[in-house]
Scaffold this active site. Structure first.
Site, PDB file in Angstrom:
ATOM      1  CG  HIS A 157      -1.988  -1.083   1.100  1.00  0.00           C
ATOM      2  ND1 HIS A 157      -2.446  -1.804   2.169  1.00  0.00           N
ATOM      3  CD2 HIS A 157      -2.668  -1.544   0.013  1.00  0.00           C
ATOM      4  CE1 HIS A 157      -3.370  -2.664   1.754  1.00  0.00           C
ATOM      5  NE2 HIS A 157      -3.514  -2.527   0.457  1.00  0.00           N
ATOM      6  CD  GLU A 160      -0.562   0.440   4.366  1.00  0.00           C
ATOM      7  OE1 GLU A 160       0.050  -0.635   4.486  1.00  0.00           O
ATOM      8  OE2 GLU A 160      -1.798   0.505   4.190  1.00  0.00           O
ATOM      9  CG  HIS A 291      -0.111  -4.008   5.208  1.00  0.00           C
ATOM     10  ND1 HIS A 291      -0.843  -3.552   4.154  1.00  0.00           N
ATOM     11  CD2 HIS A 291       0.299  -5.262   4.870  1.00  0.00           C
ATOM     12  CE1 HIS A 291      -0.889  -4.466   3.203  1.00  0.00           C
ATOM     13  NE2 HIS A 291      -0.210  -5.531   3.609  1.00  0.00           N
ATOM     14  CD  GLU A 364      -2.561  -3.253   9.081  1.00  0.00           C
ATOM     15  OE1 GLU A 364      -1.992  -2.152   8.874  1.00  0.00           O
ATOM     16  OE2 GLU A 364      -3.387  -3.750   8.315  1.00  0.00           O
TER      17      GLU A 364
HETATM   18  O1  0X9 Z   1      -6.748  -3.939   4.422  1.00  0.00           O
HETATM   19  C1  0X9 Z   1      -5.602  -4.378   4.349  1.00  0.00           C
HETATM   20  O2  0X9 Z   1      -5.109  -4.835   3.322  1.00  0.00           O
HETATM   21  C2  0X9 Z   1      -4.740  -4.360   5.606  1.00  0.00           C
HETATM   22  N1  0X9 Z   1      -4.959  -3.152   6.348  1.00  0.00           N
HETATM   23  S1  0X9 Z   1      -4.384  -1.733   5.744  1.00  0.00           S
HETATM   24  O3  0X9 Z   1      -4.824  -0.667   6.621  1.00  0.00           O
HETATM   25  N2  0X9 Z   1      -2.815  -1.757   5.814  1.00  0.00           N
HETATM   26  O4  0X9 Z   1      -4.810  -1.608   4.399  1.00  0.00           O
HETATM   27  C3  0X9 Z   1      -5.141  -5.503   6.487  1.00  0.00           C
HETATM   28  C4  0X9 Z   1      -5.085  -6.802   5.840  1.00  0.00           C
HETATM   29  C5  0X9 Z   1      -5.396  -7.843   6.807  1.00  0.00           C
HETATM   30  N3  0X9 Z   1      -6.016  -8.949   6.230  1.00  0.00           N
HETATM   31  C6  0X9 Z   1      -5.300  -9.932   5.664  1.00  0.00           C
HETATM   32  N4  0X9 Z   1      -4.024  -9.826   5.576  1.00  0.00           N
HETATM   33  N5  0X9 Z   1      -5.964 -10.993   5.241  1.00  0.00           N
HETATM   34 ZN    ZN Z   2      -1.789  -1.821   4.055  1.00  0.00          ZN
END
Ligand code: 0X9
Ligand code: ZN
Ligand code: CA
Ligand code: CA
Length: 420
Positions: A157, A160, A291, A364
């Protein structure tokens, strides 16, 4: 493996009729790299090349050219969009962060300083033709040895940016710590460590254009309707678009793309991971996908709220949870199944686990609230917030030989050496 490095580095041609032209003052100015967009046909390439600029590479109509300022002006007059490949970088207050060029320079420096244990390779190119660097760290680094492999990837992303700093931290940790810190020395000697510091350089650079942040998340691929960008962490090919955990709307922040792996960036990492199957056995045993933000440790699956599901039995769920809780003890993040945050389909960790049997986590990172900077925390936090994941990153690598050991069931590694 090394042959992977040359994939994508294709010099097409370098027409340079201006070589013969008389030296005008303008031609004595410094040449520089530009990206020219809309170079779609042979005729377009000839028009760009006809200015005297050299076309160094071309991908999806985006040409990297070396041009004098005068040639650049001519290209613009021909109706192409042209910009310096180098962005303005981070705003001055955040100059402690690495933009794409600074990241590449740091990786090049490290590869040069530690040639015995580090190689800088490439996954191939992003949509706009930027190289996607791939780092390998191990003893006898040029050899593919029979050692558990670990993958750390960052920056799916765009906004990030702290995750790129995390990857650079890991590069420094493993290289500078080798021969000094016994824990690191042991891992470099007994593991093969892969680091992908920047999965989304196009989005990352776009996020920095014009000296301000753009809150950009996706890649920069046109998707139709005048919109750009696929959410790379919804574009992976396990239960793609299955469960309302992504959007089919072109303008959405979580647009999953027209089909799984429609983004060049996810294709490139997928192909690399698949190339790590040796004799049918996936060599990569464990992974962290970095992330920001929320300070969470997440494990599969994201597509369902169920704690067990196809390919994820109870011992495996317990192993994920136990590893997640072990990481949390060192970094203070909250460990939980990915879907307890919200349902996500087409995420990298679901694909890595379900199709390759990789013990894959999403971290995260900092902060845990928008008031601490959200996606844009100040550069002053970089050192502490990357070092915060040192122990967890090492612990993951240590369990890569047999993750079930964390629940005392190492016998499962003998009976089922590879989950897939
Ligand atoms: O939404 C996402 O891709 C991630 N959060 S973010 O705020 N960085 O965009 C979380 C992804 C978590 N879910 C999986 N990895 N399955
Ligand atoms: Zn992300
Ligand atoms: Ca080795
Ligand atoms: Ca190997």
């Amino acid at each position: 493996m090394v042959s992977f490095a040359v994939v994508g580095v294709v010099t097409l041609f370098a027409v340079n009729p201006a070589d013969a032209s008389p030296a005008s003052p303008k031609y004595q100015q410094k040449s520089g790299p530009y990206v020219v967009r809309g170079v779609d046909s042979a005729a377009d390439r000839n028009r760009v090349g006809g200015t005297g600029a050299s076309i160094d590479s071309i991908e999806n109509g985006a040409a990297t050219v070396t041009a004098t300022p005068d040639e650049a002006r001519q290209i613009e007059r021909l109706g192409f969009s042209i910009s310096r490949t180098r962005t303005e970088g981070f705003p001055a207050a955040d100059s402690g962060y690495h933009d794409y060029a600074e990241m590449q320079a740091e990786l090049d420096r490290a590869a040069k300083a530690y040639p015995k244990i580090m190689q800088k390779l490439s996954l191939g190119k992003s949509y706009e033709g930027r190289d996607l660097p791939l780092i390998k760290i191990s003893d006898n680094v040029a050899k593919d040895e029979d050692e558990p492999e670990i993958l750390y990837d960052a920056h799916q992303h765009a906004r990030e940016h702290l995750t790129v700093e995390m990857a650079l931290y890991l590069v420094r940790m493993f290289t500078e710590g080798y021969g000094k810190d016994p824990r690191i020395t042991r891992l470099v000697d007994t593991r093969e460590i892969w680091i992908v510091p920047d999965m989304n350089p196009d989005g990352g650079e776009y996020d920095l254009t014009g000296g301000k942040y753009h809150d950009w998340r996706k890649n920069r691929q046109p998707v139709g309707g005048g919109y750009k960008g696929v959410d790379l962490n919804r574009n992976w090919g396990y239960k793609f678009a299955c469960c309302n955990g992504s959007s089919s709307s072109l303008s959405s922040e979580t647009y999953h793309g027209p089909q799984a792996f429609s983004a060049p960036e996810t294709q490139r990492l997928r192909d690399f991971v698949l190339s790590r199957r040796v004799g049918g056995v996936q060599q990569i045993k464990a992974a962290i996908d970095f992330h920001t933000y929320s300070e969470l440790i997440l494990w599969p699956y994201g597509y369902t709220m169920n704690t067990t599901a196809a390919g994820l039995g109870s011992d495996q769920q317990k192993t994920f949870s136990a590893l997640g809780h072990a990481f949390a003890r060192s970094n203070g993040y909250t460990p939980e199944q990915s879907s307890s945050l919200y349902i996500t389909d087409g995420s990298i960790i679901d694909w890595l686990w379900a199709t390759q049997g990789v013990w894959a986590f999403t971290f995260e990172m900092y902060p845990n609230s928008p008031s601490k900077g959200g996606f844009y925390p100040p550069a002053s936090v970089i050192d502490a917030q990357t070092a915060r994941n040192r122990d967890a990153s090492l612990t993951l690598a240590e369990y890569a030989d047999c993750a079930y050991r964390v629940i005392g069931k190492q016998q499962l590694c003998a009976t089922a050496p590879s989950p897939r």
